[in-house]
Design a protein around this motif. Sequence first.
Motif, mmCIF file in Angstrom:
data_model
loop_
_atom_site.group_PDB
_atom_site.id
_atom_site.type_symbol
_atom_site.label_atom_id
_atom_site.label_comp_id
_atom_site.label_asym_id
_atom_site.label_seq_id
_atom_site.Cartn_x
_atom_site.Cartn_y
_atom_site.Cartn_z
ATOM 1 N N LEU A 377 -7.531 -3.075 10.315
ATOM 2 C CA LEU A 377 -8.180 -1.613 10.641
ATOM 3 C C LEU A 377 -7.136 -0.917 9.670
ATOM 4 C CD1 LEU A 377 -9.496 0.666 11.745
ATOM 5 C CD2 LEU A 377 -8.101 0.499 13.703
ATOM 6 N N ALA A 378 -5.884 -0.870 9.390
ATOM 7 C CA ALA A 378 -5.041 -0.034 8.485
ATOM 8 C C ALA A 378 -5.320 -0.262 7.170
ATOM 9 C CB ALA A 378 -3.611 -0.569 8.848
ATOM 10 N N GLN A 379 -5.866 -1.319 6.922
ATOM 11 C CA GLN A 379 -5.963 -1.766 5.602
ATOM 12 C C GLN A 379 -7.186 -1.208 4.887
ATOM 13 O OE1 GLN A 379 -6.081 -5.860 4.499
ATOM 14 N NE2 GLN A 379 -5.923 -5.469 2.279
ATOM 15 N N VAL A 380 -8.375 -1.245 5.869
ATOM 16 C CA VAL A 380 -9.711 -0.680 5.581
ATOM 17 C C VAL A 380 -9.586 1.038 5.625
ATOM 18 C CG1 VAL A 380 -11.993 -0.176 6.614
ATOM 19 C CG2 VAL A 380 -10.960 -2.326 6.530
ATOM 20 N N ARG A 381 -8.631 1.576 6.423
ATOM 21 C CA ARG A 381 -8.555 2.930 6.227
ATOM 22 C C ARG A 381 -7.894 3.156 4.889
ATOM 23 N NH1 ARG A 381 -6.815 4.000 12.608
ATOM 24 N NH2 ARG A 381 -8.880 4.551 13.492
ATOM 25 N N GLY A 382 -6.721 2.696 4.495
ATOM 26 C CA GLY A 382 -6.316 2.699 3.324
ATOM 27 C C GLY A 382 -7.367 2.770 2.296
ATOM 28 N N GLN A 383 -8.288 1.533 2.383
ATOM 29 C CA GLN A 383 -9.387 1.903 1.306
ATOM 30 C C GLN A 383 -10.251 2.852 1.380
ATOM 31 O OE1 GLN A 383 -11.033 -2.198 2.349
ATOM 32 N NE2 GLN A 383 -9.480 -3.376 1.443
ATOM 33 N N ALA A 384 -10.332 3.385 2.347
ATOM 34 C CA ALA A 384 -11.341 4.432 2.709
ATOM 35 C C ALA A 384 -10.637 5.972 2.575
ATOM 36 C CB ALA A 384 -11.764 4.742 4.062
ATOM 37 N N GLY A 385 -9.278 5.911 1.816
ATOM 38 C CA GLY A 385 -8.455 7.117 1.522
ATOM 39 C C GLY A 385 -7.924 7.654 2.500
ATOM 40 N N GLU A 386 -7.693 7.264 3.783
ATOM 41 C CA GLU A 386 -7.104 7.661 4.721
ATOM 42 C C GLU A 386 -5.388 7.329 4.942
ATOM 43 O OE1 GLU A 386 -9.121 6.923 8.577
ATOM 44 O OE2 GLU A 386 -11.068 7.367 7.747
ATOM 45 N N LEU A 387 -4.920 7.378 3.660
ATOM 46 C CA LEU A 387 -3.641 6.752 3.488
ATOM 47 C C LEU A 387 -2.494 7.130 4.524
ATOM 48 C CD1 LEU A 387 -3.336 6.836 -0.544
ATOM 49 C CD2 LEU A 387 -3.933 4.737 1.155
ATOM 50 N N ALA A 388 -2.601 8.313 4.935
ATOM 51 C CA ALA A 388 -1.482 8.833 5.813
ATOM 52 C C ALA A 388 -1.580 8.126 7.040
ATOM 53 C CB ALA A 388 -1.466 10.221 5.937
ATOM 54 N N GLY A 389 -2.774 7.917 7.660
ATOM 55 C CA GLY A 389 -2.863 7.287 8.972
ATOM 56 C C GLY A 389 -2.959 5.866 8.825
ATOM 57 N N ALA A 390 -3.177 5.247 7.612
ATOM 58 C CA ALA A 390 -3.041 3.811 7.606
ATOM 59 C C ALA A 390 -1.481 3.457 7.389
ATOM 60 C CB ALA A 390 -3.619 3.477 6.313
ATOM 61 N N ILE A 391 -0.835 4.252 6.701
ATOM 62 C CA ILE A 391 0.660 4.100 6.739
ATOM 63 C C ILE A 391 1.130 4.107 7.903
ATOM 64 C CG2 ILE A 391 2.861 5.087 5.909
ATOM 65 C CD1 ILE A 391 1.318 5.388 3.022
ATOM 66 N N ALA A 392 0.913 5.392 8.712
ATOM 67 C CA ALA A 392 1.574 5.390 9.965
ATOM 68 C C ALA A 392 1.143 4.082 10.971
ATOM 69 C CB ALA A 392 0.921 6.693 10.570
ATOM 70 N N GLU A 393 -0.145 3.796 10.895
ATOM 71 C CA GLU A 393 -0.330 2.570 11.615
ATOM 72 C C GLU A 393 0.074 1.280 11.149
ATOM 73 O OE1 GLU A 393 -2.028 -0.261 14.133
ATOM 74 O OE2 GLU A 393 -1.830 1.881 14.423
ATOM 75 N N LEU A 394 0.476 0.977 9.864
ATOM 76 C CA LEU A 394 1.079 -0.054 9.407
ATOM 77 C C LEU A 394 2.451 -0.072 9.861
ATOM 78 C CD1 LEU A 394 -0.613 -1.056 5.840
ATOM 79 C CD2 LEU A 394 -0.421 -2.399 8.169
ATOM 80 N N SER A 395 3.212 1.010 9.683
ATOM 81 C CA SER A 395 4.648 1.067 10.323
ATOM 82 C C SER A 395 4.766 0.658 11.696
ATOM 83 C CB SER A 395 5.134 2.438 10.195
ATOM 84 O OG SER A 395 5.104 2.969 8.550
ATOM 85 N N ARG A 396 3.917 1.022 12.749
ATOM 86 C CA ARG A 396 3.928 0.584 14.046
ATOM 87 C C ARG A 396 3.502 -0.816 14.055
ATOM 88 N NH1 ARG A 396 1.111 5.893 14.416
ATOM 89 N NH2 ARG A 396 -0.701 4.706 14.511
ATOM 90 N N LEU A 397 2.632 -1.081 13.452
ATOM 91 C CA LEU A 397 2.413 -2.530 13.290
ATOM 92 C C LEU A 397 3.330 -3.551 13.178
ATOM 93 C CD1 LEU A 397 -0.027 -4.817 13.894
ATOM 94 C CD2 LEU A 397 -0.429 -4.507 11.384
ATOM 95 N N VAL A 398 4.159 -3.343 11.902
ATOM 96 C CA VAL A 398 5.311 -4.011 11.438
ATOM 97 C C VAL A 398 6.100 -4.197 12.664
ATOM 98 C CG1 VAL A 398 7.010 -4.183 9.655
ATOM 99 C CG2 VAL A 398 4.710 -3.726 9.007
ATOM 100 N N SER A 399 6.504 -3.056 12.977
ATOM 101 C CA SER A 399 7.519 -2.978 14.359
ATOM 102 C C SER A 399 7.211 -3.834 15.353
ATOM 103 C CB SER A 399 7.767 -1.524 14.771
ATOM 104 O OG SER A 399 8.612 -1.428 15.790
#
Length: 547
Positions: A377-399
């Motif tokens: 989901l984070a990756q697709v959001r990044g592809q769609a240009g929603e980079l801020a939201g994608a980065i926030a989600e990926l940061s939570r996900l890595v944790s």
Amino acid sequence: MNDFYPSKMMLGDPPGLASPWIPRSQLPALLRSLSWENGGEQVAQAVIVGQAGSGKTQLAAAVFRQLADEADLALWVSHDRQNLVEAYAEAESKIHSTEVRDGGVDVDLIESSEEVARRFVSRLRDRATWPYRWVIVIDNVSNSRGVLEDWLWPPLAPHGRTLLTTQTTLKVNSSACTLWHLGPLEQQEVRAFLNDALPRDSSSEERSIIGHLAGMVGGHPLSLQMIHTLLRESRLEPSKVLSKIVSPSRHAEELMSSGRYLEATHQLRQLVDTQSSELPITHPTVLATKANLATALAGIGHFDEARDLLAALVFRMSEALGSEHPTTLTTRANLARLHGQVGDLPRAIEELSSLVADLERVLGPDHPTTLTTRANLAQVRGQAGELAGAIAELSRLVSDQERVLGADHPTVLAARANLAQMHGETGDALRALAELRDLVADQNRVLGADHPTTLTTRANLAQTYGQAGNAPRALADLRELLRDQERVMGQDHPMVLATHHKIAFWLNSLGRHAEALAALERAIPERVGEAAEMNSFTADHVHRSAT
């Protein structure tokens, strides 16, 4: 059971035992360690540790049903904190209602669910005022002390029994709590289980074939149950199961694991035809083979066909297995990811968001499939240009992944790579560089310097140096990478050709046009592939730059 307890209670929704049920060898000993009838009033807790599909929930369900016969209160609950609080609160409310009905004092309090749940845990601990036997099973715990705060942890008590299931090895601080590691079934267990599916008058030749089947299928419970069903309910001969289903399936899986998707596609198409002539179209074996076919189709770039196949599979699986069956949910995840691969990003985001919510509810927030779907989901959001939201989600996900899987797990390393890439796409090259340098060091240590993923991250790191304005460093790193790639992969591997292309780009940016043209000759687009990245920089660019 204590005869004077006014009302025996069983709360929660333990899963039914699978049909066919695979009795695990650990069951008798696990029951002896927890049963009051066998062990008396000793303090006892247990944790079943096993990977997804190992059968730990089924084993726990079998134990729960037998202990529930000895207990006054039996509670089954999934691992999510909110589920625990609500289950504890429900149990306390029911017990209190029973006590009031039998003459106890009714206390009219306005309390939160957590306050009521805390009263329940206190009740379990105080045998003097509530001496009844209880058993609690908490299924699929990701980290006992991370998910279960101290007050949520069922207390150690001679009249209580606690059983947990988890994929993570937990630290057990009490000698009263025992770990039970649940791996694949032993070969003798596999043979006995599959032989049970044959008629009693089966020939020695057929039972010999069962031995071959046992060796090929391995000890995974889900695979064994599928083969058992083919033998008993579908009445397929062991030789036919081996030659037409198991052997071709294993071969196709080996082809896909080695990246030979085209050969796997041909193999799986034939296998689908064979199975469909022998089995119903909703049989789990047919559905599983079609799911593998969709993966192979996507591997050769036939995304539309793969997507259509997965959409039909989701419908069939929902009918045959149920909409919340793990296999159905996994297939939905694969379908949603394919929507993104064919460019339908809004639909992919919508379906992945809905799926994450369902996975968190059904499998739990820390289940590997849930974590993987969040990453998609984070990756697709990044592809769609929603980079801020994608980065926030990926940061939570890595944790979350580091907590559940461990910092060195390959899935965690992949998520860190995606996070660094997104930071680079936002223009934060310095942060991306720092993250990629750390990641390369960890991948060298965990995966090895020659692992394809490590080499890919080195390529991304070199590109990021160039994007940050350090073209000479990018060029030097890419040339060093090229030597390692050619040694490991050979001169004609697509990744090697792609590196030639990158070298040509940075040579041209430094005004070294003749060298750039020479590098491009080693990276002819027809050899590299049709990817836009490979075709976006050509000899025409070099000639225009030189004039």
